[in-house]
Design an enzyme around this catalytic site. Structure first.
Site, PDB file in Angstrom:
ATOM      1  N   THR A  27      -6.821 -18.665  29.876  1.00  0.00           N
ATOM      2  CA  THR A  27      -7.656 -18.904  28.706  1.00  0.00           C
ATOM      3  C   THR A  27      -8.597 -17.721  28.601  1.00  0.00           C
ATOM      4  O   THR A  27      -9.401 -17.476  29.508  1.00  0.00           O
ATOM      5  CB  THR A  27      -8.463 -20.202  28.851  1.00  0.00           C
ATOM      6  OG1 THR A  27      -7.567 -21.306  29.012  1.00  0.00           O
ATOM      7  CG2 THR A  27      -9.336 -20.442  27.633  1.00  0.00           C
ATOM      8  N   SER A  28      -8.494 -16.958  27.530  1.00  0.00           N
ATOM      9  CA  SER A  28      -9.254 -15.716  27.417  1.00  0.00           C
ATOM     10  C   SER A  28     -10.756 -15.981  27.361  1.00  0.00           C
ATOM     11  O   SER A  28     -11.201 -17.083  27.045  1.00  0.00           O
ATOM     12  CB  SER A  28      -8.834 -14.957  26.155  1.00  0.00           C
ATOM     13  OG  SER A  28      -7.480 -14.588  26.217  1.00  0.00           O
TER      14      SER A  28
END
Length: 415
Positions: free
Chosen positions: A76-77
């Site tokens: 998840t950036s």
């Protein structure tokens, strides 16, 4: 599903604080993006047990999956780059968007922005990732607003006949697949973390006839593309006298005679200084890009503990160049009584002085020609009618086209 269910009030407090920071730092600039970030529960998409202070930190990415060696292959950036990429895409209600690289959370944000009349398709090559994304989207109420597809997006996606208004690529790409441009509408926008000789820029490209022109760029790092679009680095090990190694990592062309570097760390080190300075805490990320596209033999460095370089980490940066039988790397030294540091180069090898001088010359060229301006990027697919590129344009040949980086020559007069 993340079963670490913090109470709603606590999660909402962290979420609102994150959005307030993104707004204050101008990472979010539109009400639609603000509303999406205040609405979608990021903590229900990250790995179970992730603390709220990590989940809702502006700079933290959170790993979803690692390979057998522990390398992150899905994540998840960080919230700041998710916000910036969505802003770069200039999305609005009713638009269609293709996301390449799934995780669930970013797709939910996109669904909030384009609304019920919009269309979101999220694609990933990894069945474990797509299964997880589907499950999380279902449990958070977005499954009827996002289609998750298992496929290698390097190839055209079957059944997607209508072009998309925007494409967001959420993995590091060495090149732009022709399939992406086939799926992009005329005048559409593609936002892609493009790797250029080991340096990544998240570039917002707008389609103009037969090519793409940048409208924005951001500094960020991403998990590398898998599948047919993967581009592996080549790594060469330089042993020191104690059996530790300095690793030279090449994404582009590898110098023909890299074997000439055998034993180079046993030579006397030399250095040269540029006279170019920078205040502490000021970003110089565009210098990295300048060196990557301007220096023959450019590489990135990694070092083992126990090497001389490991003991001097505060005095250098992991960008270097091979120059015949020698190599140089970007160095920095403090300026007494000034709160500034000076850029330079340190080098090993029989011709280390020449290697250090070559790097210093490019540091000075960056200072004269590029320091005061934002670079612009263009992508010319194979078959496009390319112009003659001028001396102020760096050209990077890819598999499916050519990427160019330009700096305004007007900057020269200001330095």
């Amino acid at each position: 599903m993340n079963t670490l269910r913090h109470d709603d009030a606590s999660a909402a407090t962290f979420r609102d604080a994150l959005v307030d920071t993104l707004l204050a730092n101008k990472m979010i600039t539109s009400p639609l993006v603000e509303r999406a970030f205040r609405t979608v529960p990021r903590h229900l998409f990250v790995v179970e047990g992730t603390p709220l202070e990590v989940t809702y930190n502006v700079d933290n990415s959170v790993a979803i999956k690692r390979d057998p060696d522990g390398v992150v292959i899905s994540s998840t950036s960080a919230a700041y780059i998710q916000a910036r990429m969505i802003e770069q895409a200039a999305l609005g209600p009713g638009m269609s968007v293709l996301e390449i690289g799934s995780g669930g959370f970013n797709a939910a944000l996109l669904a909030e922005i384009v609304g019920p009349q919009g269309r979101v398709v999220s694609v990933d090559i990894d069945a474990e990732v797509t299964d997880r994304a589907r499950d999380l989207l279902k449990q958070t109420g977005y499954s009827d607003r996002v289609d998750v597809v298992l496929a290698d997006a390097e190839n055209p996606l079957l059944g997607l006949d209508e072009p998309f208004d925007a494409i967001l690529v959420t993995v590091g790409a060495w090149d732009l697949a022709p399939a992406w441009l086939e799926h992009l509408s005329a005048g559409g926008t593609i936002v892609v973390p493009l790797r250029m000789n080991g340096i990544t820029r998240v570039i917002g490209f707008r389609r103009e006839r037969d090519h793409l022109v940048s409208t924005s760029s951001e500094v960020a790092g991403f998990v590398a593309m898998q599948g047919e679009g993967a581009r592996d680095e080549r790594v060469f090990l330089l042993p020191d006298r104690n059996g530790h190694h300095v690793k030279l990592r090449f994404e582009g062309e590898v110098p023909d005679a890299v074997n000439l570097l055998d034993g180079v760390l046993a030579t006397e080190r030399t250095e040269a200084w540029s006279g170019v300075t920078i205040k502490h805490g000021v970003s110089f990320a565009d210098l990295h890009l300048w060196l990557a596209v301007s220096l023959p033999g450019f590489c990135k460095l990694a070092v083992d503990e126990g090497t001389d370089l490991a003991a001097e980490r505060k005095g250098w940066f992991p960008f270097g160049m091979v120059h015949g039988d020698s190599f140089a790397y970007l160095a920095v030294r403090p300026i007494p009584e000034g709160g500034e540091a000076e850029f330079g180069a340190r080098a090993y090898g029989a011709h280390g002085e020449a290697a250090a001088a070559a790097m210093v010359n490019q540091i000075q060229a960056w200072n004269r020609q590029a320091r005061a301006v934002e670079p612009t990027f263009t992508y010319w697919p194979n078959g496009a009618d390319r112009p003659e590129f001028g001396k102020d344009t760096a050209v990077m040949v890819k598999t499916h086209g050519v990427a160019t980086i330009s700096w305004s020559p007007a900057a020269d007069a200001t330095r």
